[in-house]
Design an enzyme around this catalytic site. Structure first.
Site, short mmCIF file in Angstrom:
data_model
loop_
_atom_site.label_atom_id
_atom_site.label_comp_id
_atom_site.label_asym_id
_atom_site.label_seq_id
_atom_site.Cartn_x
_atom_site.Cartn_y
_atom_site.Cartn_z
CE LYS A 117 11.14 18.23 60.41
NZ LYS A 117 12.43 17.61 60.69
CE LYS A 176 23.43 10.78 50.80
NZ LYS A 176 24.18 11.71 49.97
CG ASN A 210 19.98 14.08 49.32
OD1 ASN A 210 20.96 13.60 49.89
ND2 ASN A 210 19.33 15.11 49.79
N GLY A 265 31.02 22.28 59.93
CA GLY A 265 30.51 23.60 59.56
C GLY A 265 29.35 24.11 60.37
CD1 TRP A 294 21.93 16.24 46.96
CD2 TRP A 294 22.59 17.42 48.72
NE1 TRP A 294 22.64 15.39 47.77
CE2 TRP A 294 23.06 16.09 48.87
CE3 TRP A 294 22.88 18.35 49.72
CZ2 TRP A 294 23.79 15.67 49.97
CZ3 TRP A 294 23.62 17.93 50.83
CH2 TRP A 294 24.07 16.61 50.95
CB CYS A 315 28.10 11.84 52.45
SG CYS A 315 27.35 13.27 53.26
CD GLU A 341 27.77 10.88 56.48
OE1 GLU A 341 26.81 10.37 57.08
OE2 GLU A 341 27.65 11.53 55.44
CG HIS A 391 23.65 10.87 60.47
ND1 HIS A 391 24.93 10.60 60.03
CD2 HIS A 391 23.13 11.76 59.59
CE1 HIS A 391 25.16 11.29 58.92
NE2 HIS A 391 24.09 11.99 58.63
#
Length: 763
Positions: free
Chosen positions: A20, A113, A118, A434, A563, A645, A667, A696
């Site tokens: 990452k 997805k 997830n 949020g 999740w 989503c 979304e 995104h």
């Protein structure tokens, strides 16, 4: 011959998320492409070396990716969206990442997805696609493993039928034409691998666990007959996972060397098929026996007994032991975790531990280790099951008496009248989902607080400064309904995992969600209950700074369940309702402290949908009940919001309506048109906000884009119920781009509002 050990795929991100970090350095322009490639190679080889050292016999190669394996496969075969195509014969890294993330003037490809996980994949776009083999990346990675580590790996490639089934922009005839064009390209890849010395090839076709009609079955027959004719001596394993195989009798007769089945998430159906119809004598069975989606140790004695039953159908020399699916979906290693209670820690197994578990089971079945080693291994889970963590009386009493908690509110239309009177919001009210940007400073201050370098008072003061700043920014921008920004939260599920009893949070338990975005699913190890309020303090402080409404922000029970890594010793519906009762207490606490809008997000509602149609009704019934159990304690004038989503919204639109939330935001920006089609046949009457821009991607949307998105939505939705919002939280975005995008959004909403008011005034 003995039973073989195998793996299906390994986590990309590294023990310390070095994958990452490398990606984000490259995207920020802080390292060169040469450095990026060299460092990625080190990571990739270290993962292979680790599997080699564990003793795995069939080590996957080609599962490693810079972003997403579906994107890699599409690009390998030239399935590149027209707007991203260049004259170059080989796609550049810049172009690769543009498809996934977007760029100035180019909208990123849709992301959705991966089955019911997830993990998000980049959806291939087939419109005007002309397949061509751009690069044989699987061959390159196979040779790398062989030459640099001496590993004769098992190349992994996403199969052509699944690749096209997961794509968009085609009709049935177009798909058939593309499949015919792809098969020779796949054959070329397979032939080159055979020439290079590959013995086993894993071809992933998980679409086989979903509905397989006669047309799709015929596609499989034709494709795999062509493969067999071209490479008859290559050992192809047709790999499935996440559920039981459809059309079992026909699929197991395909001309391949092996069939990979999931014996963990199949509800016993794969074993039932084997017992009813047998298994071909000319094939190996790759048995997915170790759970690749959860983090609990297996009961090895039970697994060994299961394999012994299998061996009555398939001889042991034709059995391969492996995870149920790629280990992409679990964290890398337990070795750095120190914060768990010993009883819980001893019962956990991440990717590296699962590899060791595969070897333990394989050696035991091959009679290479004694029974007592297995007995000792199995004791830890048994100890946890009998512990006080999983036997909390007041929680179990509440579950046994759920009828004492009302889960129904007065009619939505009546509630809307009360809400309109209380809030007096304008037409097309604007809000956000949020979260606001989690800057480097926010993360640093939180880390200092966790390390004890900041006192509770100092950290709270810092949070107040951030909340104050963003309440002011929201008012300056002109948003109608505000949020406090969630600066105290690491992740929308992990945060609640830290607060609720029965949960534990890992230190390094990261898994990839999309791109470089990694999350740390909390571990539900015991009975769940709420000890004290979780969100009241920050929300009440934010509300004290403004006269505009500030939403209380909670994550819903279905999303927390989906999740998290959940306990597997009781029914998941019981775990879900334990969480719902805890969220219910928090909703009540927010309302008692003056918060009149409360958002309970359920972005994972759709992703948890079972892959089998016959299981859908019971899942949705449990999900709707849990949401209503969480939110139905409030007064009639309190407004309940939710967010989710998008993914094939039409599948769950009735269930979403049944949630009975006053306002839902969805979304949808990457697939705006497709979603809106769902409302052309379904008359939705409650408040709704369809995300009008994609969070995104780092690009700031134009005024024209947003007006177009609003206009398209209002063709099928009553403007009196429509809200304007981004399509998801803004945590991962930068401050300046966030402010710029929200300004454009509010400007577009106000422009459309003025036009609607003018039309209404003159009608």
């Amino acid at each position: 011959m003995s039973i073989k050990s195998s793996n299906l795929g390994y986590p990309r991100i590294g023990e310390n998320r070095e994958w990452k970090k490398l990606l984000e350095l490259f995207w920020a322009g802080e390292i060169t492409e040469e450095t990026f490639e060299a460092e990625m190679e080190k990571i990739r080889l270290s993962h292979l070396r680790k599997q080699q050292e564990k003793g795995i016999e069939l080590i996957p190669v080609g599962d490693f990716s810079y972003y997403d394996h579906v994107l890699d496969t599409a690009i390998m075969f030239g399935l590149i969206p027209k707007r991203f195509k260049t004259d170059e014969k080989k796609i550049s890294l810049q172009n690769y990442f543009e498809i996934a993330r977007g760029s100035k003037g180019k909208v990123a490809s849709e992301m959705t997805k991966w089955f019911n996980t997830n993990y998000h994949y980049i959806v291939p776009e087939l419109e005007e696609a002309q397949p061509i083999l751009l690069e044989n990346r699987v061959l390159t990675l196979y040779k790398e493993a062989k030459e640099k580590l001496g590993i004769n790996g098992k190349p992994v490639i996403l199969g052509p039928v699944t690749l096209l089934a997961l794509s968009k922009g085609y009709d049935e005839q177009k798909q058939g034409e593309l499949l015919q064009a792809l098969v020779p390209l796949y054959i070329e890849v397979l032939q080159r691998l055979e020439e290079a010395g590959a013995e086993w090839i894993q071809i992933d076709e998980p679409i086989l666990v979903k509905y397989v009609d006669d047309n799709r079955l015929q596609q499989f027959k034709e494709v795999y007959a062509a493969f067999h004719q071209a490479v008859p001596n290559l050992k192809l394993i047709l790999q499935t996972y996440f559920e039981s195989l459809e059309r079992y009798e026909e699929i197991v007769q395909l001309p391949v060397a092996g069939i990979g089945l999931d014996f963990v998430h199949d509800s016993g159906q794969n074993m039932a098929h084997l017992q009813s119809f047998g298994f071909p004598n000319d094939k190996v069975l790759a048995a997915g026996i170790i759970d690749g989606r959860n983090i609990w140790k297996s009961n090895v004695q039970e697994k060994a007994a299961f394999i012994e039953t299998l061996s009555n159908i398939v001889s042991k020399d034709r059995l391969i032991i492996q995870p149920s699916n790629s280990l992409l979906h679990v964290p890398v290693t337990m070795k750095n975790e120190s914060a768990f209670d010993t009883i819980v820690k001893d019962a956990l197994a991440f990717a590296d531990e699962k590899l060791a578990e595969i070897i333990l089971l394989t050696k035991y079945l091959n009679q290479e280790i004694p029974l007592n080693e297995v007995i000792n291994y199995d004791r830890s889970v048994q100890t946890l099951n009998h512990s006080s963590f999983r036997n909390v009386k007041h929680v179990q009493d509440a579950l046994a008496n759920l009828s004492q908690y009302p889960s129904v509110r007065i009619a939505a239309a009546k509630r809307k009248e009360l809400h309109d009177e209380r809030w007096n919001l304008p037409t097309l009210p604007t809000t956000t989902i949020g979260s606001f940007p989690q800057t480097k400073e926010v993360r640093q201050q939180r880390l200092k607080w966790r390390k004890g370098e900041l006192s509770d008072e100092q950290y709270e003061q810092f949070l107040h400064v951030e909340i104050n700043k963003w309440i002011f920014i929201q008012e300056e921008i002109g948003l109608d309904v505000l949020v406090h920004g969630e600066f105290e939260r690491t992740d929308m599920v992990e945060f609640f995992g830290e607060k609720l009893e029965g949960f534990a949070v890992t230190k390094f338990g990261w898994v990839q969600s999309y791109g470089s975005r990694c999350v740390k699913p909390p571990v539900i190890y015991g009975d769940v209950f709420l000890k004290e309020p979780m969100t009241v303090k920050e929300t009440v402080y934010a509300q004290s700074l403004t006269k505009k409404p500030v939403k209380g922000m909670l994550t819903g029970p279905v999303t927390i369940l989906n999740w998290s890594f959940i306990r597997d010793d009781i029914d998941s519906a019981d775990v879900l309702n334990q969480i719902a009762l805890s969220i219910r207490q928090e909703v009540t606490a927010l309302e008692k402290n003056g918060i009149g809008m409360i958002q309970v997000d359920e972005p994972a509602l759709r992703e948890g949908l079972p892959l089998k149609q016959e299981k859908t009704e019971s899942y949705l019934k449990a999900a709707v009940y849990a949401f209503k159990l969480s939110t139905s304690s409030v007064k009639d004038e309190t407004q309940i919001h939710t967010h989710m989503c998008y993914s094939h919204f039409e599948d769950i639109i009735e269930a979403i309506d049944a949630l009975d939330a006053d306002v839902i935001s969805i979304e949808t920006s990457r697939s705006h048109g497709e979603l809106i089609k769902s409302f052309e046949d379904y008359h939705y009457q409650k408040g709704i906000g369809l995300g009008v821009y994609d969070i995104h991607s780092p690009r700031v949307p134009t005024f024209e884009e947003l007006m177009q998105n609003i206009d398209r939505a209002l063709q099928v939705l009553d403007y009196r119920i429509f809200w304007v919002n981004p399509d998801c939280g803004l945590k991962t975005r930068g401050k300046e781009e966030t402010i710029a995008a929200l300004k454009v959004m509010v400007e577009a909403a106000k422009a459309k509002r003025s036009l609607l008011n003018y039309i209404q005034y003159n009608s």
